[in-house]
Design an enzyme around this catalytic site. Structure first.
Site, PDB file in Angstrom:
ATOM      1  N   SER A 342      19.392 -24.205  12.216  1.00 41.54           N
ATOM      2  CA  SER A 342      18.531 -25.213  12.815  1.00 41.54           C
ATOM      3  C   SER A 342      18.942 -25.476  14.264  1.00 41.54           C
ATOM      4  CB  SER A 342      18.563 -26.485  11.956  1.00 41.54           C
ATOM      5  OG  SER A 342      17.455 -27.311  12.251  1.00 41.54           O
ATOM      6  N   ASP A 456      13.607 -23.946   7.398  1.00 36.78           N
ATOM      7  CA  ASP A 456      14.918 -24.340   7.914  1.00 36.78           C
ATOM      8  C   ASP A 456      16.037 -23.976   6.938  1.00 36.78           C
ATOM      9  OD1 ASP A 456      17.216 -25.927   8.730  1.00 36.78           O
ATOM     10  OD2 ASP A 456      15.831 -27.099   9.957  1.00 36.78           O
TER      11      ASP A 456
END
Length: 583
Positions: A342, A456
């Site tokens: 991320s 993610d």
């Protein structure tokens, strides 16, 4: 650094000389040694070939004349290594049992075979030999436990596949290695090696030279320069623990030695953008530009001194990574490998591009200077935002750069919604790898990649320290952003200064209590769902840096200065506690 340049010459080591150099035979008299020498058989064992397997009859012992061999337990782990002068298989002969382990040649070797009957007869007649064997048995029992650390590479082959001369680069690599230990170079004249007609000539001519160089040095570079001949190129590949391949043409040659695909490979790229087919063909563990920085990074990998930096996801809190990197690099810490999830993936890609800390921070400020990247809200069919602003920002930041063309090591982590697997991005588009890693489910649309649907990576591995630590070439610094959650009291769709009246709050949320906005709830869920493995239990973790980002909103990118300072302070504390991070 020492350099050996010699012409092939048959060694012709006789059995008596070879046997006299074996420690367990040192105490037998000349008459017994002479009788034993008449019964032995000399054998060449090619690289990667098994001398014997576990479970086979113990019908002989072997004395290593040259080369390197490893003992492999039935479970597959290597527990011992044998070189010139060592005996192999003697314990099985003494016990009269089947082989308890297999033995494989790491490189071309020569052994002397002694039949089991001959050896046991001599053992009964020589009490001193019995004592030597007892000592050998005790040593083997101590070594029979699995090694806790990987064996470091010692013989490094350097191969030129095109028109670029390897010699200047070998000198640069050796010079860089000299700061970590002793290095020898074996580079015979190409006109000599190219004229050799029989492979065994090379084995006979260079085995002793290689053994001697390995015994007296930490690393040996064996060079196959342009025009050295296919036999010598194969010999270099066969003897090497790792290969360094020079890439000076866009596409790999049609003929690549098969052994090159069986060894860990490092690429030295002499051109800016070699075709990814090099990676398809050789699956390198790393690639480096042909400059001083690249040679230094390669040397640190070979020496096991390559430092990695792995960074956690955390939304706007990930801006602290830039402060950490600034403090580390300004203190003189050299980092070769980057990875993250991320926001950690964004920072990793920026650093792997070769940006210094100042440029990376300036780019981060530019990245967030405009409107909020998460401010293009839409009807929440697949996500709360369209993702268009994120796409444009990521593409503008990283462009069409491929991971294969980055000057430093990089990976990012995402999660495949289809299979539930963790996906580690080490190839392909940098923008694509970053975009997949930051696709917060419900907030940013997922990324289609073939049959994969990527979101993610924080869902599965918000701080992928285990991925970085799987690389045995050096230690790892972890940046952990996990902190006590302090939720905001506003609504994510309204400006932070707007405090909704109680009636409106009750109508929209069904409660009078202040609840965090959806975006914060999603990001916090990642912290709770991601792996909670104890970082200190992982191998090769050199330091854990924990910036205090508890007062920084996970989506408040305007708090960049506070995040940077939190990163700097945490890194400064780590350096004070562990000054050996500066190497």
């Amino acid at each position: 650094m020492t350099t050996a340049r010699r012409r092939p010459k048959r060694r012709g080591t006789d059995a008596r000389t070879a046997l006299r150099n074996v420690p367990i035979l040192a105490d037998i008299d000349d008459e017994q040694l002479e009788r034993l020498a008449t019964t032995v058989e000399r054998r060449h064992v090619p690289a990667n070939q098994w001398l014997f397997h576990a479970g086979e009859p113990a019908d002989s012992i072997y004395i290593v004349d040259s080369g390197r061999f490893v003992a492999v337990a039935p479970e597959g782990h290597v527990f011992a290594e044998m070189a010139s002068g060592d005996s192999i298989g003697d314990l099985g002969v003494i016990a009269g049992a089947a082989r308890s382990a297999g033995v494989r040649a790491l490189r071309d070797g020569v052994v002397w075979r002694i039949a089991a009957e001959t050896f046991t007869d001599m053992l009964e007649a020589t009490p001193l030999l019995q004592s030597a064997m007892l000592r050998a048995m005790a040593r083997m029992l101590r070594q029979s436990r699995p090694a806790k650390t990987a064996r470091r590479p010692r013989v490094i082959g350097v191969v030129s596949n095109g028109d670029t001369a390897a010699a200047p680069m070998v000198d640069a690599i050796a010079t860089s290695l000299d700061s970590h230990g002793r290095t020898a170079v074996i580079a015979p004249p190409v006109e000599t090696t190219s004229a050799v007609q029989e492979y065994d000539e090379l084995v006979e001519a260079f085995s002793e030279t290689l053994d001697r160089a390995e015994r007296s040095n930490d690393w040996v570079l064996v060079v196959a320069d342009r025009g050295a001949g296919d036999l010598w190129r194969h010999y270099v590949s066969a003897q090497s623990d790792r290969l360094v391949v020079l890439v000076d043409q866009r596409y790999p040659p049609d003929a690549v030695d098969s052994l090159a695909t069986q060894r860990p490979v490092h690429l030295i790229t002499c051109l800016a953008e070699p075709d990814p087919s090099w990676w398809d063909r050789l699956a390198p563990v790393s690639h480096h530009p042909a400059n001083s920085d690249g040679f230094g990074a390669l040397a640190r990998r070979i020496a096991g001194r390559s430092l990695g930096l792995v960074m956690a996801g955390g939304g706007a809190r990930g801006l602290a990574h830039f402060g950490v990197y600034q403090e580390l690099t300004e203190a003189g810490v050299v980092i070769d490998r980057f990875g993250g999830t991320s926001s950690g993936a964004i920072a990793s890609a920026a650093f792997a591009l070769g940006m210094d800390a100042g440029d990376a921070i300036a780019a981060a400020r530019e990245f967030i200077a405009g409107s909020d990247p998460l401010d293009d809200y839409t009807i929440p069919i697949s996500a709360l935002t369209r993702g268009g602003r994120v796409d444009r920002l990521v593409q503008g930041f990283f462009g069409n750069t491929l991971i294969e063309h980055l000057p430093r090591g990089f990976f990012s982590v995402s999660a495949d919604m289809i299979t539930g697997d963790q996906i580690i991005h080490r190839r392909g588009s940098v923008s694509g790898a970053v975009r997949a890693s930051i696709s917060i489910p419900g907030l940013i649309p997922p990324v289609h990649n073939g049959e994969q649907l990527l979101v993610d990576g924080g869902l599965l591995n918000n701080l992928p320290a285990n991925v970085m630590c799987a690389d045995t070439d050096g230690e790892v610094i972890c940046v952990d952003l996990r902190r006590t959650f302090v939720p905001s009291k506003g609504f994510g769709l309204l400006p932070p200064i707007v405090t909704p009246p109680g009636l409106l709050r009750r109508l929209l949320t069904g409660t009078d209590n202040a609840l965090p906005p959806l975006q914060e709830t999603l990001l916090r869920a990642f912290d709770l769902a991601a792996s909670t493995a104890n970082l200190r239990e992982l191998p090769r973790v050199a330091a854990i840096i924990e910036p205090d980002v508890s007062k920084i909103g996970v989506l408040n990118f305007k708090q960049i200065d506070a995040a940077l300072e939190a990163g700097r302070m945490a890194a400064r504390a780590a350096l004070q506690a562990q000054p050996d991070l500066v190497r």
